[in-house]
Enzyme design. Structure first.
Site, PDB file in Angstrom:
ATOM      1  N   SER A 108     -12.013   1.923   0.027  1.00  0.00           N
ATOM      2  CA  SER A 108     -11.308   3.165   0.358  1.00  0.00           C
ATOM      3  C   SER A 108     -10.434   3.628  -0.797  1.00  0.00           C
ATOM      4  O   SER A 108     -10.061   4.803  -0.872  1.00  0.00           O
ATOM      5  CB  SER A 108     -10.448   2.952   1.599  1.00  0.00           C
ATOM      6  OG  SER A 108      -9.419   2.004   1.357  1.00  0.00           O
ATOM      7  N   SER A 129       0.820  -1.212   0.000  1.00  0.00           N
ATOM      8  CA  SER A 129       0.000   0.000   0.000  1.00  0.00           C
ATOM      9  C   SER A 129       0.849   1.255   0.000  1.00  0.00           C
ATOM     10  O   SER A 129       0.570   2.223  -0.726  1.00  0.00           O
ATOM     11  CB  SER A 129      -0.931  -0.013   1.217  1.00  0.00           C
ATOM     12  OG  SER A 129      -1.826  -1.104   1.157  1.00  0.00           O
ATOM     13  N   HIS A 162     -13.170  -7.752  -3.624  1.00  0.00           N
ATOM     14  CA  HIS A 162     -11.707  -7.799  -3.640  1.00  0.00           C
ATOM     15  C   HIS A 162     -11.219  -8.718  -4.762  1.00  0.00           C
ATOM     16  O   HIS A 162     -11.923  -8.932  -5.751  1.00  0.00           O
ATOM     17  CB  HIS A 162     -11.191  -8.229  -2.266  1.00  0.00           C
ATOM     18  CG  HIS A 162     -11.087  -7.099  -1.288  1.00  0.00           C
ATOM     19  ND1 HIS A 162     -10.062  -6.972  -0.389  1.00  0.00           N
ATOM     20  CD2 HIS A 162     -11.889  -6.028  -1.082  1.00  0.00           C
ATOM     21  CE1 HIS A 162     -10.230  -5.882   0.329  1.00  0.00           C
ATOM     22  NE2 HIS A 162     -11.345  -5.293  -0.062  1.00  0.00           N
ATOM     23  N   GLU A 213      -8.401  -6.492   4.906  1.00  0.00           N
ATOM     24  CA  GLU A 213      -7.430  -7.354   4.239  1.00  0.00           C
ATOM     25  C   GLU A 213      -6.879  -8.427   5.175  1.00  0.00           C
ATOM     26  O   GLU A 213      -6.269  -9.403   4.726  1.00  0.00           O
ATOM     27  CB  GLU A 213      -6.284  -6.526   3.654  1.00  0.00           C
ATOM     28  CG  GLU A 213      -5.310  -5.948   4.656  1.00  0.00           C
ATOM     29  CD  GLU A 213      -5.676  -4.580   5.176  1.00  0.00           C
ATOM     30  OE1 GLU A 213      -4.785  -3.875   5.669  1.00  0.00           O
ATOM     31  OE2 GLU A 213      -6.876  -4.208   5.087  1.00  0.00           O
TER      32      GLU A 213
END
Length: 446
Positions: free
Chosen positions: A188, A36, A359, A332
């Site tokens: 998000s 990320s 996902h 996650e």
């Protein structure tokens, strides 16, 4: 072949998940950089005014796809020698403002949510057409809020009305900015995508979430804001449903990527599942990563957790107790948590994770299907899973090209003899070294 509406290959390669043979798993595992953070730094570096250096980045399929996408838009990415054990550092020379593309450009998003969501707003800042596509599974992942947000900003996006890949962004070299309202209840990343690119908009971006329910995985939005603020950008959360970013010049970055705390999860879970002790070095004191929730999640199973001098250590209990967890801020982590729940002596409930249906695969359906096929007792709810104790047996654990499904299967294999994980290579999405690191922890051959 299709099971419970999920498709997987007919002839998958099967990886025999190593068993702990009733012994506690103990050791220290260093994990590569955060996916990320790596991909956020890469995007911001591509939008900066000068060259940047990203140190200890993740080298995986997702990060390689991001590098390739940004290079297609005109950035130059060069490998530099670095001290990290998982690959070189990266120098990024940015995309020129209003860059004119040499004909239509095609971007392969693979199955990377950060690539398919973060790249379209950057493409809108170039002159020319950018076509984005990806794996078959990527073509069902939601994109409509990013598309709608760009259209509200006056950007032409062609998606055939699907709200998914493939799609084309027709950039005119600039994006005016303004107020945008989207439904970010699905991810998000829809918010982060627009906030990151806003540093090069002509005027401030005010982004509002307007839909029932909140934005899932909000720590990832805070991560985006922190990355922007660290680069000198005025970026703020106005309220739980509104964010504002002021455009400005971003100087070249020089940043070091934190270890991926989500990817640390399976190794920590190995200790919890077997009553062993596992340590992860270089754990940050302060972080916006959702994986920091392991501090609170693992003790709920009865484990002991300490963080001292940057080392996160967990010691597993004699037996796992059931849990009731709201994972809305760290969805996650759910596949790893679900694997531990399947090994617990009491019932568990996982809540706040309805967004996992969008996902890499429908993770709720995938987890219930695969655990039940092994003798488990799992029921889907509207926003999660109920997992009751049941004796598990060996078999093939299908992964649906989902890296976190693969590592969940490996955790189960510690206690369930005869576990075969389909396509362990799918872990290359965010952790290519997983089989070797797992074997090293267990003291087996890779």
């Amino acid at each position: 072949m299709t099971r419970n509406g999920l498709t997987h290959p007919r002839d998958p390669a099967h990886w025999p998940a190593p068993s702990a043979h009733g012994s506690p798993v103990s050791g220290t595992v260093a994990v590569p950089g955060s996916k990320s953070l790596t991909n956020r730094y890469l995007v911001l570096a591509a939008l900066a005014s000068g060259a940047s250096v990203v140190r200890k980045p993740l080298h995986s399929r997702d990060s390689a796809l991001m590098v390739a996408a940004l290079e297609q838009l005109g950035a130059a990415v060069t490998e530099l020698p670095g001290p990290g054990p998982f690959g070189p550092d990266l120098r990024i020379d940015p995309v020129s403002p209003g860059a004119v593309l040499d004909g239509p450009v095609t971007v392969d998003c693979g199955l990377a949510g950060t690539v398919m969501r973060f790249v379209p707003p950057v493409a809108a800042l170039c002159w020319g057409t950018v076509v984005l596509d990806g794996d078959d599974a990527a073509r069902v992942r939601p994109m409509a809020p990013v598309v709608e947000g760009l259209r509200q900003l006056g950007v032409r996006v062609e998606d055939g009305g699907r709200g998914t890949l493939p799609l084309s962004v027709v950039g005119t070299g600039a994006v005016p900015g303004g107020t945008v309202t989207i439904d970010a209840s699905g991810s998000s990343q829809f918010v982060s995508a627009l906030l990151l690119a806003a540093v090069r908009f002509d005027s401030a971006l005010v982004l509002r979430h307007d839909a029932p329910g909140g934005v899932p995985s909000l720590p990832h939005v805070e991560m985006t804001l922190q990355v922007l603020r660290d680069a000198g950008v005025s970026a703020e959360r106005v309220s739980e449903r509104e964010w504002r970013v002021e455009p400005g010049t971003v100087a070249g970055l020089d940043v070091t990527v934190e270890p991926d705390l989500s990817n640390a999860g399976p190794f920590l879970a190995a200790a919890v599942a077997t009553g062993g002790t596992v340590s992860i070095p270089d754990w940050p004191v302060h972080t916006t990563q959702g994986g920091d929730h392991w501090r609170h999640i693992l003790p709920s199973f009865g484990a002991r957790v300490t963080v001292q001098n940057g080392v996160f250590t967990v010691t597993g209990p004699d037996e796992l107790q059931g849990v009731d967890l709201d994972l809305s801020e760290a969805g996650e982590l759910a596949p790893t948590v679900a694997a531990l729940c399947a090994l617990a002596t009491g019932p568990s409930r996982l809540r706040g994770i309805a967004h996992l249906r969008g996902h890499e695969t429908d993770r709720l359906a995938a987890l219930s299907t695969e655990l039940n096929a092994l003798g488990g007792d799992v029921r889907e709810t509207e926003d999660g899973l109920i997992i009751s104790p049941a004796p598990l047996h060996g078999g093939v654990f299908h992964t649906y090209h989902d890296h976190r499904m693969a590592t969940a299967g490996a955790i189960l294999g510690l206690r369930v003899p005869g576990m075969l994980v389909e396509n362990i290579a799918t872990t290359a999405k965010t952790l290519p070294e997983f089989p070797q690191l797992w074997a090293g922890l267990l003291g087996t051959g890779a």
